[in-house]
Design an enzyme around this catalytic site. Structure first.
Site, PDB file in Angstrom:
ATOM      1  N   TYR A  50      55.866  75.878 -33.825  1.00 47.81           N
ATOM      2  CA  TYR A  50      56.972  76.497 -34.866  1.00 47.81           C
ATOM      3  C   TYR A  50      58.167  77.312 -33.922  1.00 47.81           C
ATOM      4  CZ  TYR A  50      54.683  75.792 -39.536  1.00 47.81           C
ATOM      5  OH  TYR A  50      54.274  75.373 -40.552  1.00 47.81           O
ATOM      6  N   CYS A  91      50.122  75.155 -33.729  1.00 50.83           N
ATOM      7  CA  CYS A  91      50.640  75.857 -34.906  1.00 50.83           C
ATOM      8  C   CYS A  91      51.703  76.965 -34.436  1.00 50.83           C
ATOM      9  CB  CYS A  91      49.750  76.365 -35.704  1.00 50.83           C
ATOM     10  SG  CYS A  91      50.578  77.234 -37.208  1.00 50.83           S
ATOM     11  N   TYR A 112      60.747  82.185 -37.253  1.00 53.75           N
ATOM     12  CA  TYR A 112      60.218  81.597 -36.206  1.00 53.75           C
ATOM     13  C   TYR A 112      60.967  81.323 -35.048  1.00 53.75           C
ATOM     14  CZ  TYR A 112      56.810  80.696 -39.593  1.00 53.75           C
ATOM     15  OH  TYR A 112      55.816  80.732 -40.720  1.00 53.75           O
ATOM     16  N   GLU A 137      49.713  68.970 -37.404  1.00 52.03           N
ATOM     17  CA  GLU A 137      50.903  69.669 -37.786  1.00 52.03           C
ATOM     18  C   GLU A 137      52.167  68.614 -38.339  1.00 52.03           C
ATOM     19  OE1 GLU A 137      52.039  72.662 -37.443  1.00 52.03           O
ATOM     20  OE2 GLU A 137      50.188  73.601 -37.387  1.00 52.03           O
TER      21      GLU A 137
END
Length: 221
Positions: free
Chosen positions: A140, A136, A164, A206
């Site tokens: 990102y 994660c 991000y 994801e």
């Protein structure tokens, strides 16, 4: 080769699919329907609340005081991201009530992904917890880097991309990658195989999370 580098190569095709998913590219070029992004914000709010709990379990499983403090800091950072980013999005999208994001029901994928994280957190070592949550962070960050400079023309999408690709977020990502490598140096071969499997599973989830938001996934019954 560092263990993190080995894992990154193992998931190359999965992450490439995430980079090219129409949800992600739609945010970058501004073509994603706001309805899909609104659904994502709601589901990601649920996800982040669980993610912070898993980080906190990782803090409890840490073998030294410093790591405990850092994992607790990461849990607090997840809350800050929720508070500063998602709640702002929710307000703009009309998704909040009295300042709180309203999530009527977790989608099947959101619930399955968080249950995977909780299962690892309660059963596994700190190394396995990091392997579960790292995709994660890392994915990102790579999305933020890949689409940095994009001009979607939709302010809320621009904020998402900028968040991000930020140096503050990169620092957190690099720290967890280093923590994974440090743990792997002392882990048994069996534990490293578990960490690999966990990392791959989280990477698949994801991708499924983008698909969940893009299709506005609902329970079939």
């Amino acid at each position: 080769m560092k263990f993190s580098e080995y894992l990154r190569k193992k998931v190359e095709h999965i992450w490439d699919a995430s980079f090219q998913h129409p949800f992600v590219t739609g945010v970058a070029d501004g073509s994603l329907p706001l309805e899909c992004f609104s659904y994502y914000v709601q589901q990601d709010s649920f996800y982040l609340s669980c993610f912070a709990q898993v980080q906190s379990i990782g803090a409890a499983k840490s073998l030294d005081f410093y790591t405990t403090s850092r994992m607790a800091f990461h849990a607090k950072s997840s809350y800050d991201a929720e508070h500063l980013l998602h709640e702002q999005f929710a307000k703009e999208l009309g998704l909040s009530k009295d300042g709180v994001i309203v999530v009527e029901e977790p989608a099947p994928t959101a619930l399955a992904y968080t249950n995977h994280l909780f299962s690892v957190a309660y059963k596994g070592s700190l190394g396995e917890v990091i392997a579960a949550i790292l995709p994660c962070y890392w994915l990102y960050h790579e999305i933020g880097e890949k689409y940095k400079g994009s001009t979607p023309g939709v302010p809320i999408y621009q904020k998402w991309i900028d968040a991000y690709g930020d140096e503050w977020f990169e620092t957190l990502v690099v720290e967890q990658i280093s923590r994974l490598d440090e743990w792997a140096e002392k882990a048994s071969e069996d534990e490293k195989k578990r960490m690999e499997s966990i990392f791959i599973t989280s990477s698949k989830y994801e991708y499924m999370f983008w698909e969940m938001a893009y299709t506005i996934e609902k329970w079939p019954i």
